[in-house]
Design an enzyme around this catalytic site. Structure first.
Site, mmCIF file in Angstrom:
data_model
loop_
_atom_site.group_PDB
_atom_site.id
_atom_site.type_symbol
_atom_site.label_atom_id
_atom_site.label_comp_id
_atom_site.label_asym_id
_atom_site.label_seq_id
_atom_site.Cartn_x
_atom_site.Cartn_y
_atom_site.Cartn_z
ATOM 1 C CD GLU A 223 -2.742 -1.524 2.440
ATOM 2 O OE1 GLU A 223 -2.852 -0.601 3.260
ATOM 3 O OE2 GLU A 223 -3.106 -2.437 2.470
ATOM 4 C CD GLU B 153 -4.456 -7.738 1.958
ATOM 5 O OE1 GLU B 153 -5.239 -6.915 2.351
ATOM 6 O OE2 GLU B 153 -3.369 -7.657 2.042
HETATM 7 O O1 G3I Z 1 -2.785 -7.746 18.877
HETATM 8 C C1 G3I Z 1 -3.624 -6.948 19.635
HETATM 9 C C2 G3I Z 1 -4.112 -7.688 20.843
HETATM 10 O O2 G3I Z 1 -3.008 -7.833 21.804
HETATM 11 C C3 G3I Z 1 -5.111 -6.759 21.438
HETATM 12 O O3 G3I Z 1 -5.577 -7.332 22.550
HETATM 13 C C4 G3I Z 1 -6.314 -6.522 20.437
HETATM 14 C C5 G3I Z 1 -7.228 -5.447 21.049
HETATM 15 O O4 G3I Z 1 -8.006 -4.871 19.822
HETATM 16 O O5 G3I Z 1 -5.617 -5.832 19.235
HETATM 17 C C6 G3I Z 1 -4.850 -6.876 19.058
HETATM 18 O O6 G3I Z 1 -4.469 -6.203 17.552
HETATM 19 C C7 G3I Z 1 -5.187 -6.071 16.473
HETATM 20 C C8 G3I Z 1 -4.597 -6.875 15.407
HETATM 21 O O7 G3I Z 1 -5.566 -6.739 14.155
HETATM 22 C C9 G3I Z 1 -4.626 -8.504 15.688
HETATM 23 O O8 G3I Z 1 -5.749 -8.756 15.866
HETATM 24 C C10 G3I Z 1 -5.459 -4.653 16.013
HETATM 25 O O9 G3I Z 1 -6.071 -3.904 17.105
HETATM 26 C C11 G3I Z 1 -6.050 -4.639 14.811
HETATM 27 O O10 G3I Z 1 -6.167 -3.352 14.294
HETATM 28 C C12 G3I Z 1 -5.367 -5.360 13.832
HETATM 29 O O11 G3I Z 1 -6.105 -5.498 12.425
HETATM 30 C C13 G3I Z 1 -5.535 -5.935 11.263
HETATM 31 C C14 G3I Z 1 -5.434 -4.865 10.356
HETATM 32 O O12 G3I Z 1 -4.850 -5.246 9.101
HETATM 33 C C15 G3I Z 1 -4.460 -3.701 11.001
HETATM 34 O O13 G3I Z 1 -4.524 -2.562 10.032
HETATM 35 C C16 G3I Z 1 -6.552 -6.962 10.796
HETATM 36 O O14 G3I Z 1 -6.472 -8.036 11.664
HETATM 37 C C17 G3I Z 1 -5.959 -7.390 9.400
HETATM 38 O O15 G3I Z 1 -6.857 -8.084 8.677
HETATM 39 C C18 G3I Z 1 -5.775 -6.193 8.520
HETATM 40 O O16 G3I Z 1 -5.088 -6.781 7.252
HETATM 41 C C19 G3I Z 1 -4.989 -5.626 6.240
HETATM 42 C C20 G3I Z 1 -3.773 -6.179 5.515
HETATM 43 O O17 G3I Z 1 -2.563 -6.450 6.594
HETATM 44 C C21 G3I Z 1 -3.291 -5.161 4.627
HETATM 45 N N1 G3I Z 1 -4.403 -4.820 3.530
HETATM 46 C C22 G3I Z 1 -5.642 -4.256 4.440
HETATM 47 C C23 G3I Z 1 -5.964 -5.515 5.380
HETATM 48 C C24 G3I Z 1 -7.321 -4.876 6.028
HETATM 49 O O18 G3I Z 1 -7.077 -3.578 6.889
#
Ligand code: G3I
Length: 332
Positions: free
Chosen positions: A140, A246
């Site tokens: 991105e 994705e």
């Molecule tokens: O690991 C922490 C955990 O310790 C905590 O308790 C919890 C509470 O909310 O959060 C956890 O982290 C989260 C992480 O996912 C793991 O579950 C983050 O808050 C959350 O923001 C994160 O979201 C991920 C996101 O990328 C971040 O921008 C999504 O799972 C993931 O599907 C998403 O994937 C991205 C691709 O990498 C790139 N393209 C877009 C796609 C969708 O946004």
């Protein structure tokens, strides 16, 4: 969501997507997907032959402190795939999101930023050499208007950070297949043109880039099939392997109150069918595979991230197959 019996196709889930497919069928996973005895594990094992870490290879997770790499959870996941002779796709060496605090606050001139980026990329690539055979090197890097995103990497190193990232990854693992991964490259002409022009430029100068990840966060309404077909063609004609990365298909991109009905589920089924047929029209050497961004609606990132009701994946919230699964299977 549970589909009523009448809404379901009756293909069952004792079949296997990847066993029927001529190209790899991937899924993004988290560590809880590998827990023995769970439905998650049963689904990922039976249906998919390529795994991507949804989060744990991103810089904030794998490289939490400047001198600390957090290998154990990621090693377990990578070994899980390798031990079953399944592919592991690395996501992602560089991104503007999910950077650890120490990286965001790193103090240094441009040479020091470059050295820090090099250490990150090469330590991670070398650690997984021979196990992770392909990487999203960069995720991105463009804005929707086709300009280069003003990420920390660009601010501190300049636009050349892109080619340097690919060169560093290649130096660490010369046999790895290296991807650029981004969203809306079918939908948005300006952004697609900017990425095509980057790729042409890198290839002209022999910078090692081998594949494009077209993130398929799409919906039942858009992009239309001919737009998707032209995007696929634009990229394979440049000699890149095409990864439909994705993939999820939103039923509710506008975030309204939805009446979840068979009509929506059938539209979703038709969309995955069309996408699969279009993908299979790509010449074989350029088909890297299709990766779903999760397997069941229980765990999709979409409802939480956008704050809306949605059901974008192959299995429902009871881990039962949806019409989308059956129609995809039929297309393979
Ligand atoms: O690991 C922490 C955990 O310790 C905590 O308790 C919890 C509470 O909310 O959060 C956890 O982290 C989260 C992480 O996912 C793991 O579950 C983050 O808050 C959350 O923001 C994160 O979201 C991920 C996101 O990328 C971040 O921008 C999504 O799972 C993931 O599907 C998403 O994937 C991205 C691709 O990498 C790139 N393209 C877009 C796609 C969708 O946004």
């Amino acid at each position: 969501m549970t589909c009523k019996k009448s809404e379901q196709s009756n293909c069952g889930d004792n079949l296997s997507l990847y066993s029927k497919s001529s190209f790899p069928i991937g899924v993004a996973i988290e560590s809880y997907d590998m827990v023995p005895g769970t439905r998650n594990k049963e689904i990922i094992d039976r249906q998919f032959n390529s795994f991507t870490a949804e989060n744990i290879l991103k810089p904030n997770s794998i490289h939490p402190q400047e001198n600390t790499f957090n290998w154990s959870e990621a090693d377990q996941m990578v070994d899980y795939a390798v031990n079953q002779n399944k592919r592991f796709h690395g996501h992602t060496l560089l991104w503007h999101n999910q950077l650890p605090n120490w990286m965001e606050n790193f103090q240094g001139n441009s040479a020091e930023w470059e050295a820090m980026m090099k250490t990150h990329i090469q330590t991670v690539c070398s650690h997984y050499k021979g196990k992770i055979t392909a990487w999203d090197v960069l995720n991105e890097a463009f804005n929707e208007d086709g300009t280069l995103r003003n990420s920390l990497w660009k601010q501190h190193i300049g636009a050349s950070y892109i080619e340097k990232a690919f060169l560093f990854a290649h130096e660490a693992d010369p046999s790895a297949i290296l991807f650029y991964n981004d969203f809306n490259l079918a939908l948005n002409d300006k952004k697609r043109e900017a990425v095509l022009s980057l790729v042409r430029n890198l290839k002209q100068r022999n910078v090692p880039i081998h594949g494009i990840g077209l993130q398929m966060h799409i919906s039942i309404y858009f992009p239309n099939n001919s737009t998707i077909a032209s995007a696929l063609k634009d990229f394979y004609q440049l000699g890149l392997k095409v990864h439909l990365s994705e993939l999820d298909i939103s039923l509710n991109p506008r975030g309204v109150d939805i009446d979840l009905n068979d009509d929506l589920l059938q539209k979703q089924a038709q969309k995955i069918h069309d996408l699969s047929i279009l993908y299979q029209q790509i010449p074989k050497p350029y088909q890297y595979g299709i990766t779903f961004w999760g397997h069941s609606d229980v765990h999709s990132w979409i409802p939480g991230f956008f704050g809306r009701e949605d059901y974008p994946l192959l299995f429902d919230t009871n881990y039962e197959v949806k019409p989308m699964y059956c129609k995809f299977l039929e297309s393979l």
